[in-house]
Design a protein around this motif. Structure first.
Motif, PDB file in Angstrom:
ATOM      1  N   ARG A  31       0.833  -1.216   0.000  1.00 32.81           N
ATOM      2  CA  ARG A  31       0.000   0.000   0.000  1.00 32.81           C
ATOM      3  C   ARG A  31       0.861   1.256   0.000  1.00 32.81           C
ATOM      4  NH1 ARG A  31      -3.614  -0.874   5.004  1.00 32.81           N
ATOM      5  NH2 ARG A  31      -4.307   1.266   4.651  1.00 32.81           N
ATOM      6  N   LEU A  32       1.915   1.233   0.807  1.00 30.94           N
ATOM      7  CA  LEU A  32       2.820   2.384   0.836  1.00 30.94           C
ATOM      8  C   LEU A  32       3.469   2.563  -0.541  1.00 30.94           C
ATOM      9  CD1 LEU A  32       4.433   4.612   2.330  1.00 30.94           C
ATOM     10  CD2 LEU A  32       6.077   2.857   3.007  1.00 30.94           C
ATOM     11  N   LYS A  33       3.885   1.447  -1.123  1.00 27.71           N
ATOM     12  CA  LYS A  33       4.566   1.488  -2.419  1.00 27.71           C
ATOM     13  C   LYS A  33       3.646   2.090  -3.494  1.00 27.71           C
ATOM     14  CE  LYS A  33       7.216  -1.605  -5.395  1.00 27.71           C
ATOM     15  NZ  LYS A  33       6.428  -2.548  -6.204  1.00 27.71           N
ATOM     16  N   ALA A  34       2.382   1.696  -3.474  1.00 26.17           N
ATOM     17  CA  ALA A  34       1.437   2.215  -4.464  1.00 26.17           C
ATOM     18  C   ALA A  34       1.291   3.733  -4.311  1.00 26.17           C
ATOM     19  CB  ALA A  34       0.088   1.521  -4.314  1.00 26.17           C
ATOM     20  N   LEU A  35       1.217   4.190  -3.068  1.00 29.07           N
ATOM     21  CA  LEU A  35       1.094   5.632  -2.822  1.00 29.07           C
ATOM     22  C   LEU A  35       2.351   6.362  -3.314  1.00 29.07           C
ATOM     23  CD1 LEU A  35      -0.147   8.191  -1.549  1.00 29.07           C
ATOM     24  CD2 LEU A  35       0.869   7.501   0.628  1.00 29.07           C
ATOM     25  N   VAL A  36       3.514   5.817  -2.961  1.00 32.66           N
ATOM     26  CA  VAL A  36       4.779   6.459  -3.339  1.00 32.66           C
ATOM     27  C   VAL A  36       4.900   6.525  -4.862  1.00 32.66           C
ATOM     28  CG1 VAL A  36       7.293   6.126  -3.323  1.00 32.66           C
ATOM     29  CG2 VAL A  36       6.001   5.923  -1.198  1.00 32.66           C
ATOM     30  N   GLU A  37       4.525   5.445  -5.530  1.00 28.79           N
ATOM     31  CA  GLU A  37       4.657   5.439  -6.999  1.00 28.79           C
ATOM     32  C   GLU A  37       3.706   6.420  -7.664  1.00 28.79           C
ATOM     33  OE1 GLU A  37       4.630   1.347  -8.246  1.00 28.79           O
ATOM     34  OE2 GLU A  37       6.701   1.056  -7.562  1.00 28.79           O
ATOM     35  N   SER A  38       2.506   6.549  -7.109  1.00 23.40           N
ATOM     36  CA  SER A  38       1.576   7.502  -7.720  1.00 23.40           C
ATOM     37  C   SER A  38       2.076   8.928  -7.516  1.00 23.40           C
ATOM     38  CB  SER A  38       0.168   7.328  -7.154  1.00 23.40           C
ATOM     39  OG  SER A  38       0.139   7.793  -5.826  1.00 23.40           O
ATOM     40  N   GLN A  39       2.683   9.166  -6.362  1.00 24.04           N
ATOM     41  CA  GLN A  39       3.226  10.516  -6.110  1.00 24.04           C
ATOM     42  C   GLN A  39       4.425  10.801  -6.992  1.00 24.04           C
ATOM     43  OE1 GLN A  39       4.179  10.723  -1.927  1.00 24.04           O
ATOM     44  NE2 GLN A  39       2.407  12.009  -1.548  1.00 24.04           N
ATOM     45  N   MET A  40       5.184   9.752  -7.270  1.00 26.22           N
ATOM     46  CA  MET A  40       6.408   9.934  -8.036  1.00 26.22           C
ATOM     47  C   MET A  40       6.093  10.426  -9.443  1.00 26.22           C
ATOM     48  SD  MET A  40       9.448   7.383  -7.541  1.00 26.22           S
ATOM     49  CE  MET A  40      10.268   6.824  -8.989  1.00 26.22           C
ATOM     50  N   GLN A  41       5.051   9.822 -10.031  1.00 30.33           N
ATOM     51  CA  GLN A  41       4.656  10.223 -11.376  1.00 30.33           C
ATOM     52  C   GLN A  41       4.258  11.699 -11.400  1.00 30.33           C
ATOM     53  OE1 GLN A  41       2.040   7.260 -12.684  1.00 30.33           O
ATOM     54  NE2 GLN A  41       2.948   7.173 -14.720  1.00 30.33           N
ATOM     55  N   GLU A  42       3.470  12.054 -10.390  1.00 27.63           N
ATOM     56  CA  GLU A  42       3.013  13.436 -10.274  1.00 27.63           C
ATOM     57  C   GLU A  42       4.215  14.371 -10.119  1.00 27.63           C
ATOM     58  OE1 GLU A  42       0.430  15.410  -6.875  1.00 27.63           O
ATOM     59  OE2 GLU A  42      -0.320  13.429  -7.445  1.00 27.63           O
ATOM     60  N   ASN A  43       5.145  13.952  -9.266  1.00 27.39           N
ATOM     61  CA  ASN A  43       6.332  14.750  -8.990  1.00 27.39           C
ATOM     62  C   ASN A  43       7.205  14.890 -10.240  1.00 27.39           C
ATOM     63  OD1 ASN A  43       8.157  16.122  -7.196  1.00 27.39           O
ATOM     64  ND2 ASN A  43       9.456  14.316  -7.361  1.00 27.39           N
ATOM     65  N   ASN A  44       7.396  13.779 -10.965  1.00 26.62           N
ATOM     66  CA  ASN A  44       8.201  13.820 -12.189  1.00 26.62           C
ATOM     67  C   ASN A  44       7.616  14.801 -13.198  1.00 26.62           C
ATOM     68  OD1 ASN A  44      10.041  12.000 -11.273  1.00 26.62           O
ATOM     69  ND2 ASN A  44       9.273  10.260 -12.448  1.00 26.62           N
ATOM     70  N   GLN A  45       6.290  14.822 -13.276  1.00 24.20           N
ATOM     71  CA  GLN A  45       5.612  15.721 -14.216  1.00 24.20           C
ATOM     72  C   GLN A  45       6.036  17.172 -13.985  1.00 24.20           C
ATOM     73  OE1 GLN A  45       3.903  15.696 -16.841  1.00 24.20           O
ATOM     74  NE2 GLN A  45       3.496  13.499 -17.031  1.00 24.20           N
ATOM     75  N   LYS A  46       6.316  17.507 -12.726  1.00 19.43           N
ATOM     76  CA  LYS A  46       6.687  18.891 -12.394  1.00 19.43           C
ATOM     77  C   LYS A  46       7.987  19.317 -13.076  1.00 19.43           C
ATOM     78  CE  LYS A  46       6.874  19.050  -7.980  1.00 19.43           C
ATOM     79  NZ  LYS A  46       6.669  18.922  -6.546  1.00 19.43           N
TER      80      LYS A  46
END
Ligand code: SAH
Ligand code: SF4
Ligand code: F3S
Length: 470
Positions: free
Chosen positions: A395-410
């Motif tokens: 569950r933590l991993k899924a959250l981190v990965e979804s945030q990572m994509q968002e962060n990379n977009q920046k």
């Protein structure tokens, strides 16, 4: 014997082994597990070996010596070592290859007992406090054909001036302190690395000045708790000299920031409880200090943090992040998190998710809690079942990965300063480098850019790397 004389003695052993090897070019393999401190120790072992006439090979089948530098922070490292030892048994029988094992795991008695009992063909066992004596131990193994165990359970000294063979010629690691005084209840490190002791400011500055002369661009300062640099020395009243007014981690950063030739400074790991204002101010004011700070969270719940003996609460951690974001422009953060610490409830775990959601880390290193013999955590009765730990991890991993994509977009569309490190491993036609925030950027460019910091426009994001353009 004082440490300088001990190092001189080891130089004599290096010469003795070199003489034995004079008509051959023996080969060694080295397997390093664990953290950057261990990697830095391995660079010293490689330095000693190469001064003794050995050259490195990746293929254990042609090696005359196999060396392991072990870690014991989590369980999987043990499986890896014992698997490898099983493989090497045949080489030992066929060719008499020398096998040496060092590092943190060797400071655990139940492990060395197991090696002596089940893998009696291992030649040298050495611990974290006796690394510098490797030349002497190797000499005695070759000359006297004896099995050696050189492990002490006291706080080792700091040995300056050991040979070193660094990986790469752009980035270098510099250990500034050894050991840890924190005793987080899950962690084995204080037991296997001893108490905190810092290197003298003059020795660190001298080493970094020398690295700058050799053309290194980026320095990573290493220690289990870098922001308590020199604290133990203050407490014991040890005189650490007056090199450029260095008396703390903040003043060390400022002095290194002035060294010509060095362009980037990183450090791992600081402890949130020791993140004093002077350190925040130094990061903000030193132009070479990267604005990515690793700030290990471990858990987002105050009760779990207390049981972990981390000495801060959820609120204090978040307040620190807020303060740092206000004072350090362009700050990014990375962190370490453990899931499934004994007694962690569903609700407490959700506090960790909550902090991750709020802080939006640049990178999160996630670990499943692993019981370590001898730590308070291992004796706690309310251990979490494996299956539960894995579910929380996912569950933590899924959250981190979804945030990572968002962060990379920046990053897409921005211009980033990138230190060019070399050819990309996966595509030799492309170059690779890293941003200040340690993101990998792949781009097309000519080889003469290697070692330089250049401006790249980020054109796309791909989870683990960004694509850039000149
Ligand atoms: N001194 C550093 C790093 C120590 S080890 C620090 O305090 O941050 C690196 C990471 O391994 C820790 O931050 C922690 O997240 C993890 N770790 C340590 N012991 C562990 C254990 N028993 N089980 C799971 N993860 C652990
Ligand atoms: Fe381990 Fe805690 Fe020390 Fe880090 S600070 S090495 S986690 S005991
Ligand atoms: Fe492992 Fe020792 Fe580092 S236990 S994490 S190699 S200090």
């Amino acid at each position: 014997m004082d440490t300088a004389n001990e190092v001189k003695l080891q130089e004599q052993y290096i010469e003795k082994v070199k003489k034995i090897n004079q008509n051959k070019i023996p080969k060694y393999t080295i397997l390093t597990m664990g953290c950057q401190l261990n990697e830095n120790d391995s660079e010293k072992l490689c330095g000693m070996l190469e001064n003794m006439g050995y050259i490195q090979t990746q293929d254990s089948k042609e090696a005359d010596l196999a060396l392991f530098n072990t870690c014991c922070v989590r369980e999987n490292a043990e499986d890896k070592l014992f698997g490898k030892l099983g493989e090497l048994k045949r080489l030992k029988e066929e060719r008499g290859i020398i096998i040496a094992i060092g590092g943190c795991m060797m400071q655990e008695k139940h492990i060395t007992d197991k090696i002596k009992q089940s893998y009696p063909f291992v030649d040298i066992l050495f611990g974290t406090h006796t690394l510098h004596k490797f030349p002497e131990n190797l000499y005695k193994t070759i000359e006297e054909k004896k099995k050696l165990e050189d492990i002490i359970d006291i706080n080792g000294e700091i040995y300056e001036g050991l040979p070193i063979k660094r990986e790469g010629n752009i980035k270098a690691s510099v250990t500034i302190m050894n050991g840890c005084n924190n005793f987080c209840s899950y962690c084995i490190v204080p037991y296997v690395r001893g108490r905190e002791r810092s290197r003298m400011p003059k020795d660190i500055i001298y080493e970094i000045e020398d690295l700058a002369k050799q053309g290194y661009q980026e320095i990573t300062l290493l220690g289990q708790n870098v922001n308590s640099y020199l604290r133990a020395e203050h407490e014991k009243g040890i005189n650490f000299g007056d090199k450029e007014g260095i008396h703390s981690f903040a003043t060390l950063l400022k002095a290194i920031n002035k060294i010509d030739g060095i362009k980037r400074i990183r450090f791992v790991s600081p402890h949130p409880k020791d993140f004093t204002e002077d350190v925040i101010e130094a990061i903000a004011s030193c132009n070479k200090v990267c604005k990515l700070v690793h700030l290990p969270l471990q858990s987002g719940n105050s009760k779990v943090l207390k049981e972990m003996n981390r000495k801060y609460t959820k609120e204090q951690y978040l307040a620190l992040v807020k303060q740092m974001k206000e004072k350090i422009p362009n700050l990014t953060l990375s962190t370490d998190i453990i899931v499934g610490f004994p007694g962690e409830t569903e609700k407490e775990f959700e506090d960790t998710l909550d902090v991750v959601r709020q802080v939006k880390f640049e990178q999160v290193y996630m670990f499943i809690y692993s019981r370590r013999v001898g730590t308070p955590g291992d004796k706690m009765e309310n251990q979490i079942p494996e299956e539960q730990k894995h579910k929380r991890f996912d569950r933590l991993k899924a959250l981190v990965e979804s945030q990572m994509q968002e962060n990379n977009q920046k990053y897409v569309g921005t211009v980033q300063k990138v230190l060019v490190e070399g050819e990309s491993k996966n595509n030799k036609d492309l170059l690779t480098g890293r941003t200040d925030s340690n993101k990998v950027v792949i781009f097309e460019g000519s080889e003469d850019l290697i070692g330089k910091i250049i401006d790249l426009k980020i054109i796309s994001e791909h989870m683990w790397y960004l694509k850039g353009e000149m």
